[in-house]
Design an enzyme around this catalytic site. Sequence first.
Site, PDB file in Angstrom:
ATOM      1  N   SER A 263       0.820  -1.204   0.000  1.00 24.15           N
ATOM      2  CA  SER A 263       0.000   0.000   0.000  1.00 24.15           C
ATOM      3  C   SER A 263       0.852   1.251   0.000  1.00 24.15           C
ATOM      4  O   SER A 263       1.871   1.327   0.698  1.00 24.15           O
ATOM      5  CB  SER A 263      -0.899  -0.002   1.240  1.00 24.15           C
ATOM      6  N   LYS A 264       0.436   2.247  -0.781  1.00 24.60           N
ATOM      7  CA  LYS A 264       1.123   3.536  -0.764  1.00 24.60           C
ATOM      8  C   LYS A 264       1.075   4.151   0.627  1.00 24.60           C
ATOM      9  O   LYS A 264       2.018   4.804   1.068  1.00 24.60           O
ATOM     10  CB  LYS A 264       0.459   4.492  -1.764  1.00 24.60           C
ATOM     11  N   ARG A 265      -0.057   3.959   1.303  1.00 25.83           N
ATOM     12  CA  ARG A 265      -0.239   4.620   2.592  1.00 25.83           C
ATOM     13  C   ARG A 265       0.519   3.921   3.713  1.00 25.83           C
ATOM     14  O   ARG A 265       1.061   4.567   4.602  1.00 25.83           O
ATOM     15  CB  ARG A 265      -1.727   4.665   2.943  1.00 25.83           C
TER      16      ARG A 265
END
Length: 506
Positions: A263-265
């Site tokens: 995930s980017k986050r």
Amino acid sequence: MGEIQGPVRVRFAPSPTGYLHIGGVRTALFNWLFARHYGGQFILRIEDTDEKRYVPGSADDLMASLRWVGIEWDEGPDIGGPYAPYVQSLRHEAGIYRPFVEQLLESGHAYMSFTTEEELERLRAEALAGGVRAFRFRGPERDWPLDRQREMAATGRPYTVRLKTPTEGVTAFRDLVRGGERIEFRNEELYDIVLVKSSGMPVYHLAHLVDDHLMRITHVLRSDEWVASTPYHVLLYQAFGWEMPAFAHLPPILRQDGRGKLSKRADDVAANRFWERGYLPEAMLNYLALQGWSYDGYTEIMSREELIERFTLDRVQPSPARWNPEKLLDMNGIYIRRLTTEQLADAIAPFLARAGLISDPPTPGERAYLVQLTPLIHERLKELGEAPELLEFFFREVTLPDPLLLIQKKMDATTTVAALEAAHARLVPLEPWTHDRLEAELRALCEELGLKAGQLFGAIRVAVTGRTVAPPLFDTLVALGKSRTLRRLEAARAALTAHTGANVQS
């Protein structure tokens, strides 16, 4: 799965909504390897129709990330090509999509929908309250004659254009990653997706498909998250009467613990972070090729040329890959150790310059010194970014964080001060200042002082480097030079004496 005949044309079409996720680089890599293996073309296209999520500068970042890992394109926004422009917003401004929207409306495969977002939210809420788990919108205008739709649009009322999906039967396609397996969707489970927003901007589903057709894309290799959208794309190809490209949906990359996708986050997976930390592009390319693809189940280290020669879709696994940062780190270390001393010196120079240890670019004297130092850390490096911390004491004076670190096992402050004084005295007349002479003199001193080599050498190491772990001692002393070594030995002895009150004469 039938034999693939080249040449092929594939594309990577990222959205400029932030930094490029390392999973995106993997998708681009598989497309690039596929094109190169079959003697085809790899196209880069920027899909920026999502105005709300657009991040200025991210298109430049993603192109830099791809080039860093060694992926070059045959056609693209910066180099042009026969189907330019390669940026969707520019293609929209040029009016490329509008005739195809009109074609869908005229043929009855699409319709103008005047349902507002507020009305959609109300319908969703009502469906949920009624026990409907999946809200499948089909607008009432789908059954209106086109003239009536146009009359409503002429009043100035905002509208979107939606695909008129069939309500019976199935829509199917074959997936090359699954060996040509037929994947079916029941049409009653589809809904009328938006093709053109009320702003007039086409969405991904329409724009990418028109672009793929016009750019003669033969194979679409993309993340498996697009499997659920593919039936809509199949319906659009059928509506236009176009031949479909072959589809290959690539496996997701899971987090290291297997719990969900990268995930980017939540994960540190920005492609640019890896070059900032000092990963070699060859190592990253090699590692990413193994994220969902395998040559023979055990061969892992492969050159760019070997990957191009060996890459085929039948070796892409449909099951998820799993991100393993430790394995990537180890692979990077392997590639670092393959560099020559001169190559590694040049590779770590920017990192030392960024840390303020040398000039950018280094002066001839700085580079010569760096070439001398590089063998001291060559075997230990796993990230190029580790070099400044490992070599800092060669460029800056050291300050002992705690003089008590000088005291080795089974020694005390007094014996340590005495050992440092003796080492200083022994080295003052030493000539020439070479590895062999230093080792011979200091080992002899161990015998005279009744100390083990680890005790004397450990104290000297801390004294001259300011740390307990450092490159091999005698090579370090040679690289530091005689004057700096003697000065640091004396400073360390004085620091320990001041800290503990130890005195050799006491």
